[in-house]
Design an enzyme around this catalytic site. Structure first.
Site, PDB file in Angstrom:
ATOM      1  N   CYS A  60       1.259  -1.027   0.153  1.00  0.00           N
ATOM      2  CA  CYS A  60       0.162   0.202   0.092  1.00  0.00           C
ATOM      3  C   CYS A  60       0.874   1.676  -0.045  1.00  0.00           C
ATOM      4  O   CYS A  60       0.822   1.985  -1.210  1.00  0.00           O
ATOM      5  CB  CYS A  60      -1.128  -0.250   0.991  1.00  0.00           C
ATOM      6  SG  CYS A  60      -1.892  -0.985   1.751  1.00  0.00           S
ATOM      7  N   ALA A  61       1.535   1.513   1.127  1.00  0.00           N
ATOM      8  CA  ALA A  61       3.230   2.052   0.889  1.00  0.00           C
ATOM      9  C   ALA A  61       4.209   2.648  -0.027  1.00  0.00           C
ATOM     10  O   ALA A  61       3.570   4.058  -0.829  1.00  0.00           O
ATOM     11  CB  ALA A  61       3.640   2.526   1.963  1.00  0.00           C
TER      12      ALA A  61
END
Length: 166
Positions: A60-61
């Site tokens: 996600c990051a």
């Protein structure tokens, strides 16, 4: 309902993503300063909706970092990174990482975005969070690209998402 996987195990979502040619429903999401943002706040702009489970996971990051990098060259386009994370976590991440070219928005208050866009996970260990997806809208709010990432632990197809905007 979409069938996706997390670590190879099947997970179901609350529906199916809006598809190419669809108009998307309005939303109410919360920004880093706890203000409510709606689709109307981005009127006249093309939008990339980078949707994911949690900013505190590697994939996600990475998606936020990559869209932040790629957003600099897109004209009349805003990238919205949307999750159920608290705005405080999103703000911390953006500050720590120097993220300035995307807007982080949270669906923590109602969770309606995930339900209305058909991407809330309704089974599996991440139940209640958003699945990983990318929806690209033209300035009239018509979908020009949509991807439900089949394996939550994989990154979205950035090139396919951004191609209609070039």
């Amino acid at each position: 309902m979409a069938h996706i996987t997390l670590g190879g195990n099947q997970v179901e979502t609350s529906g199916t993503l809006p598809q190419k040619g669809d108009k998307v429903p309005n939303f109410k999401l919360t920004d880093r300063d706890m203000a409510t943002k709606t689709l109307e706040d981005f009127k006249g702009k093309r939008l990339v909706l980078n949707i994911f489970p949690s900013i505190d996971t590697d994939v996600c990051a990475t998606s936020v970092r990559k869209f932040n990098e790629k957003a600099t060259g897109l004209k009349n386009t805003e990238v919205l990174c949307i999750s159920r994370d608290l705005p405080f976590a999103q703000k911390r991440f953006a500050s720590d990482e120097g993220i300035e070219n995307v807007t982080n928005l949270s669906d923590f208050k109602t969770g309606n975005f995930g339900k209305e866009y058909g991407l809330e996970m309704i089974s599996g260990p991440l139940e209640g969070l958003h699945s990983r997806a990318v929806i690209v809208l033209d300035k009239d709010r018509t979908v020009i690209h949509s991807q439900q990432v089949p394996e939550i632990g994989e990154e979205p197809d950035y090139l396919s998402a951004l191609k209609p905007l070039l």
